[in-house]
Write an enzyme that holds these catalytic residues in place. Structure first.
Site, mmCIF file in Angstrom:
data_model
loop_
_atom_site.group_PDB
_atom_site.id
_atom_site.type_symbol
_atom_site.label_atom_id
_atom_site.label_comp_id
_atom_site.label_asym_id
_atom_site.label_seq_id
_atom_site.Cartn_x
_atom_site.Cartn_y
_atom_site.Cartn_z
ATOM 1 N N TYR A 1 13.154 33.199 29.413
ATOM 2 C CA TYR A 1 12.508 33.775 30.588
ATOM 3 C C TYR A 1 12.149 35.241 30.400
ATOM 4 O O TYR A 1 11.358 35.785 31.160
ATOM 5 C CB TYR A 1 13.403 33.599 31.823
ATOM 6 C CG TYR A 1 13.656 32.151 32.145
ATOM 7 C CD1 TYR A 1 12.638 31.347 32.673
ATOM 8 C CD2 TYR A 1 14.885 31.569 31.892
ATOM 9 C CE1 TYR A 1 12.858 30.015 32.941
ATOM 10 C CE2 TYR A 1 15.115 30.228 32.159
ATOM 11 C CZ TYR A 1 14.100 29.462 32.680
ATOM 12 O OH TYR A 1 14.306 28.122 32.946
ATOM 13 N N HIS B 1 23.718 27.879 32.333
ATOM 14 C CA HIS B 1 23.420 27.742 30.908
ATOM 15 C C HIS B 1 24.680 28.007 30.087
ATOM 16 O O HIS B 1 25.376 28.996 30.311
ATOM 17 C CB HIS B 1 22.338 28.737 30.480
ATOM 18 C CG HIS B 1 20.959 28.324 30.862
ATOM 19 N ND1 HIS B 1 19.906 29.212 30.953
ATOM 20 C CD2 HIS B 1 20.435 27.102 31.162
ATOM 21 C CE1 HIS B 1 18.814 28.563 31.306
ATOM 22 N NE2 HIS B 1 19.105 27.299 31.433
ATOM 23 N N LYS C 1 25.941 19.990 34.157
ATOM 24 C CA LYS C 1 26.027 19.154 32.965
ATOM 25 C C LYS C 1 27.452 19.141 32.419
ATOM 26 O O LYS C 1 28.158 20.143 32.482
ATOM 27 C CB LYS C 1 25.085 19.687 31.880
ATOM 28 C CG LYS C 1 23.608 19.423 32.157
ATOM 29 C CD LYS C 1 22.768 19.899 30.982
ATOM 30 C CE LYS C 1 21.311 19.540 31.158
ATOM 31 N NZ LYS C 1 20.487 19.980 30.001
ATOM 32 N N HIS D 1 11.585 21.143 38.081
ATOM 33 C CA HIS D 1 12.065 22.143 37.115
ATOM 34 C C HIS D 1 11.273 23.445 37.196
ATOM 35 O O HIS D 1 11.774 24.503 36.787
ATOM 36 C CB HIS D 1 11.997 21.567 35.699
ATOM 37 C CG HIS D 1 13.170 21.959 34.849
ATOM 38 N ND1 HIS D 1 14.463 21.533 35.105
ATOM 39 C CD2 HIS D 1 13.263 22.759 33.765
ATOM 40 C CE1 HIS D 1 15.276 22.049 34.211
ATOM 41 N NE2 HIS D 1 14.584 22.801 33.384
#
Length: 302
Positions: free
Chosen positions: A283, A274, A173, A248
């Site tokens: 998680y 991330h 991203k 995902h």
């Protein structure tokens, strides 16, 4: 509404050139903003400068009435807030009517992931004698072996792979890049696919569709995120599994399995790409469930 459309065009150029956002992200921004334009037409509003806080509240009410998920509503409002921030900067509007709109609280859902037995069933149903089967196996192994997003998977080029040390350069991203390692299972599957299946599939492509992307469709063209989802659905139908599966889920599974096996969170954060550790911390809830089961099953006084 011509000036409205021109404003959106300028915003898209800003996202492409200054922000260097991916095409996938830009498409989402455009979709969110065009939804608001439809609302403006319904309310006979023709000028972005005349939108008031009351109008934004009415729009928010309509989104709730249409039963959009809270996450979707938050994204739409956030997109419009960014759009107006840009318009303010360019002196095209004086106020940002979305600056005071409170976003709905996020739903805290635990990420869905696959158990090792479920993964094994999927891995056993690719026909490795067929080009498409070799591609599907390589796709599965890369999704689980690297934890990359489906958009990142579809952008992998042959030159991004280093098969000598088992790493892939991932374009994430915001134009951020990271190297992600993968194991021997993924390496074997990818090598077989590149040397055999991909070559066969590429023979079907049109001359104008020459490309270096790793994953291709049945006609040798670039494999899309929609194509990946279709492949996963087809594979699920061949197994005894009755669950719904998404690309995902492999990312969730990758992170959960690493943490369950003792990997530190910072390393998992880096592998997932991330920006914030809080995105990875979700998680740990899954890992805590796993640890609790171990404790309850094995502690003498549980």
């Amino acid at each position: 509404m011509e000036n409205v459309k021109n404003s959106l065009k300028l915003f898209v150029e800003y996202l492409q050139i200054e922000k260097n956002y991916s095409q996938y992200t830009i498409v989402n921004y455009v979709s969110d903003i065009e939804d608001f334009f439809v609302f403006m037409q319904e309310q006979s509003l023709t000028d972005l400068r005349l939108i008031t806080y009351s109008d934004t509240r009415l729009y928010l009410t309509q989104l709730h009435q249409k039963n959009f998920a809270r996450k979707t509503i938050s994204r739409k409002i956030s997109s419009l807030r960014s759009f107006y921030r840009f318009l303010n900067r360019e002196k095209l509007t004086d106020e940002n009517p979305f600056s005071s709109v409170s976003l709905p609280k996020k739903e805290h859902r635990l990420p869905q992931y696959l158990f090792e037995e479920e993964l094994q069933l999927l891995f056993e149903h690719s026909d490795l004698s067929a080009p498409a089967g070799q591609r599907n196996q390589a796709l599965l192994e890369m999704l689980y072996g690297t934890g990359i997003r489906v958009s990142e998977l579809c952008m992998i080029k042959l030159s991004d792979l280093d098969l000598h040390i088992g790493t892939v350069l991932v374009n994430g991203k915001g134009g951020k890049q990271r190297y992600v390692p993968f194991g021997s299972f993924a390496q074997d599957a990818v090598e077989l696919y590149i040397s055999s299946g991909r070559k066969t599939l590429m023979e079907k492509r049109k001359q104008s569709e020459n490309h270096e992307l790793l994953f291709v469709n049945q006609r040798g063209g670039p494999l899309t995120a929609t194509g990946v989802r279709h492949i996963l659905n087809e594979l699920i139908h061949k197994t005894s599994l009755t669950m719904k599966i998404t690309p995902h889920m492999f990312r969730h599974t990758f992170a959960t399995h690493l943490l369950n096996q003792g990997a530190d969170m910072r390393s998992v954060q880096e592998l997932l790409g991330h920006a914030h550790l809080s995105s990875t911390q979700v998680y740990t809830h899954v890992s805590k469930d796993h640890l609790r089961k171990i404790y309850m099953n094995h502690h003498p006084r549980a």
